[in-house]
Design an enzyme around this catalytic site. Structure first.
Site, short mmCIF file in Angstrom:
data_model
loop_
_atom_site.label_atom_id
_atom_site.label_comp_id
_atom_site.label_asym_id
_atom_site.label_seq_id
_atom_site.Cartn_x
_atom_site.Cartn_y
_atom_site.Cartn_z
N HIS A 17 -71.77 -8.89 65.11
CA HIS A 17 -70.33 -9.00 64.90
C HIS A 17 -69.66 -9.62 66.12
O HIS A 17 -68.74 -10.44 65.98
CB HIS A 17 -69.73 -7.62 64.60
CG HIS A 17 -70.00 -7.15 63.21
ND1 HIS A 17 -69.00 -6.92 62.29
CD2 HIS A 17 -71.16 -6.87 62.55
CE1 HIS A 17 -69.52 -6.52 61.15
NE2 HIS A 17 -70.84 -6.47 61.29
N ASP A 115 -61.98 -6.78 63.97
CA ASP A 115 -63.20 -6.91 63.17
C ASP A 115 -63.09 -6.06 61.91
O ASP A 115 -62.45 -5.01 61.89
CB ASP A 115 -64.41 -6.47 64.00
CG ASP A 115 -65.72 -6.69 63.28
OD1 ASP A 115 -66.35 -7.74 63.53
OD2 ASP A 115 -66.12 -5.85 62.45
#
Length: 471
Positions: A17, A115
Site C-alpha cells: 500500500h 489509504d
C-alpha cells in the site's frame, strides 16, 4: 517560494500500500509543481530497509513524518500481520488527527487523502473543514463490491461461497462467491462485520481515487460514475502508478546478468509479491512443475509461513532453499535461477528475456505486468487476489489461472501445463497480443492528453482553486 496548495496523505504500515500511494504522490507533484504533499505514517516496530528506501526516494516537495510506533507487545507473539495493522491503525487515530490539525493550522490543507484501509480518517476532513478523499490501491471492481456490499448483504441470505450461480456486482463481470475477498467467506465472522463498516465509511469521502485507468475497467468505472449524486462518491481513475525502478541502490544484479544470457521472451518470472509465501508441499509441487515444464524460470523463493505472508519483508531468517526438492537446483541449472527472499521485480519485468509472470495477482504486481506487456499466470493467495484473477482471466483475458485440487494444492502437472500454454502455446500467444495492446493503452492513459492525466489535472485544479479561495 513555498507551495500554496497543500495536501496531506495518510498511509498504512503495509509495504504494498505504501508503494502505491507514494507513487501517486510522486506523480501528483511531478505534474503540478505548486502542490506540496505531507505524508503522515502510522508505524509499529522499526521500518525495514525496503520501506526506508521508499521514503528516501521521494522528491523535496513531499515531506513525511512517522508517528510514534504503536506498542504491540500485549498482542500474542503469533498474531496475524493483518491484525497487527488493524491495531496500529486504531491506536494511531488520535495521533493522526492531532498531526492533521497541526498541519492544517500552519498550512491550510485543501485535502486529506487516506489509504482505503484507514477509512476512519475520512470524518477528520469534515471536522477540519477540508476535503477528504480515499486512495483505493486496487481495482474498480473491488471498489464496486465495497460500495454495494451493504446492499448485497441485505439481498443475499446464504453464505456467498454457497451461491450456485455467479454474483452480479453492478458494472462488473459475474464472479463466483468463492472468488470474493477473504472477509466475505464467513459472514458470521468479525472480519466480515469490519469489512461492511469500513465500506460504509467510504460514503463520507468527497471522492475516491482508483489506481487504475479508465480504459482497463471502462464499464465498471462508468457504472460507478453514473451513480454520482445518488449517494456514491465521485470516482477518479488516475493510474496506473507503478515503480519506475528499484528504490534500493546497489540492488542484486545477479538475476539481471543471468537474464542477459537467456533468449528473448523465454523466461517465466515467478514471484508472490512483497511478502506472499507457499506451504512446503506447494513449494515442492511448484518446483517439480517448473522442472517438468522444460521452460526457463526465475523464481523468488521464500520459506513457508503459517499465515501465508511474511510481515517483515526485510527479515531473512530462514534458508528457503532447504524446502526445495532434493537436487532441484542442480537439475535445473542454467535453465532456471532461484533467488532467495527478494529481487528487483520492476527491473526484471522490464527485461527482454521475460516472457511471462506467474504471480499472486496483487494489484501492484498486476499493474507492473500490464505496463510492460507481460502475460500472466494467475495464482491468487489471499485478500482480493482471487477477484483480480477473475478480472484478468475472464474479463481482460490476459492471464491463465491455475487449477487447485481439493486439498488446496496446485499439482506439478497443472503447473507444467499452464506454463507451457503461456510461454509456447497458441493460447499464450493470443494472451500476449492482448496484453501488448493493454500495455499501449496504459501508456496512453499517462500521456499529457491521456485519461488518467486529464482526470488528475482536473483534481489538482480543484485543489488549487480552494487554496486560492476560489469556490
Amino acid at each position: 517560494m513555498e507551495a500554496k496548495t497543500h495536501i496531506a496523505i495518510v498511509t498504512v504500515p503495509v509495504y504494498s500500500h505504501l508503494r502505491s500511494i507514494l507513487e501517486f504522490a510522486k506523480r501528483l507533484v511531478h505534474l503540478h509543481h505548486d502542490i506540496h504533499v505531507t505524508c503522515i505514517n502510522p508505524t509499529f516496530g522499526s521500518a525495514c530497509n525496503n520501506t526506508k528506501a521508499l521514503f528516501e526516494s521521494l522528491p523535496s516537495t513531499i515531506n513525511y513524518t512517522f508517528l510514534p510506533p504503536i506498542n504491540l507487545e500485549d498482542l500474542p507473539h503469533d498474531t496475524h500481520p493483518a491484525i497487527q495493522v488493524q491495531v496500529t491503525i486504531l491506536c494511531s487515530l488520535p495521533l493522526i488527527y492531532d498531526a492533521l490539525k497541526t498541519l492544517h493550522a500552519s498550512t491550510r490543507l485543501v485535502a486529506i487523502i487516506s489509504d482505503g484501509l484507514i477509512s476512519q480518517v475520512l470524518p477528520f476532513g469534515k471536522e477540519l473543514n477540508t476535503l477528504s478523499y480515499t486512495y483505493f490501491p486496487s481495482t474498480a471492481m473491488l471498489l464496486s463490491l465495497c460500495l454495494y456490499s451493504s446492499m448485497l448483504d441485505k439481498t443475499i441470505s446464504c453464505e456467498y461461497k454457497d451461491l450456485l450461480e455467479p454474483m452480479e456486482i453492478p458494472g462488473c463481470i459475474p464472479i463466483h462467491g468463492t472468488d470474493l475477498p477473504d472477509p466475505l467467506q464467513d459472514r458470521s465472522g468479525v472480519e466480515y462485520k469490519q469489512f461492511l463498516e469500513g465500506n460504509e465509511r467510504f460514503y463520507l469521502a468527497d471522492g475516491i481515487l482508483v489506481n487504475n485507468f479508465f480504459e482497463m475497467e471502462e464499464e465498471t468505472i462508468r457504472a460507478l460514475q453514473q451513480e454520482e449524486g445518488r449517494g456514491i462518491p465521485s470516482v477518479y481513475a488516475i493510474g496506473p502508478f507503478v515503480q519506475k525502478g528499484s528504490c534500493n541502490e546497489g540492488s542484486d544484479t545477479e538475476c539481471l546478468r543471468w537474464l542477459d544470457k537467456q533468449q528473448h521472451s523465454s523466461v517465466l518470472y515467478v514471484s508472490f509479491g512483497s511478502g506472499g509465501t507457499l506451504s512446503h508441499d506447494q513449494i515442492n509441487e511448484l518446483a517439480l512443475g517448473l522442472e517438468l515444464s522444460g521452460q526457463g524460470f526465475l523464481w523468488v523463493l521464500r520459506p513457508p509461513n503459517k499465515f501465508g505472508i511474511i510481515a517483515n519483508i526485510g527479515a531473512e531468517i530462514e534458508d528457503p532453499f532447504k524446502f526445495l526438492p532434493n537436487g532441484f537446483v542442480k537439475r535445473t541449472e542454467g535453465r532456471g535461477l532461484v533467488v532467495p527472499y527478494w529481487a528487483s521485480q520492476v527491473e526484471i519485468l522490464g527485461h527482454r528475456a521475460i516472457g511471462g509472470f506467474l504471480c499472486h495477482c496483487g494489484w501492484n504486481s498486476t499493474l507492473e505486468a500490464v505496463v510492460r506487456g507481460i502475460p500472466i499466470i494467475a495464482w491468487p493467495l489471499f485478500a482480493e487476489q482471487k477477484m483480480n484473477a477473475v478480472l484478468l482471466t475472464n474479463g481482460l483475458k490476459v492471464a491463465l489461472r491455475v487449477k487447485v485440487n481439493k486439498k488446496g494444492i496446485v499439482e506439478r502437472e497443472e503447473v507444467a501445463k499452464v506454463i507451457q500454454n503461456l510461454i509456447v502455446g497458441e493460447e499464450g500467444e493470443e494472451i500476449r497480443q492482448r496484453m501488448k495492446k493493454l500495455e499501449g493503452v496504459a501508456t496512453d492513459a499517462l500521456k499529457d492528453d491521456g485519461s488518467s492525466t486529464i482526470t488528475l489535472t482536473q483534481l489538482a485544479h480543484k485543489w488549487r482553486g480552494l487554496s486560492l479561495g476560489v469556490a
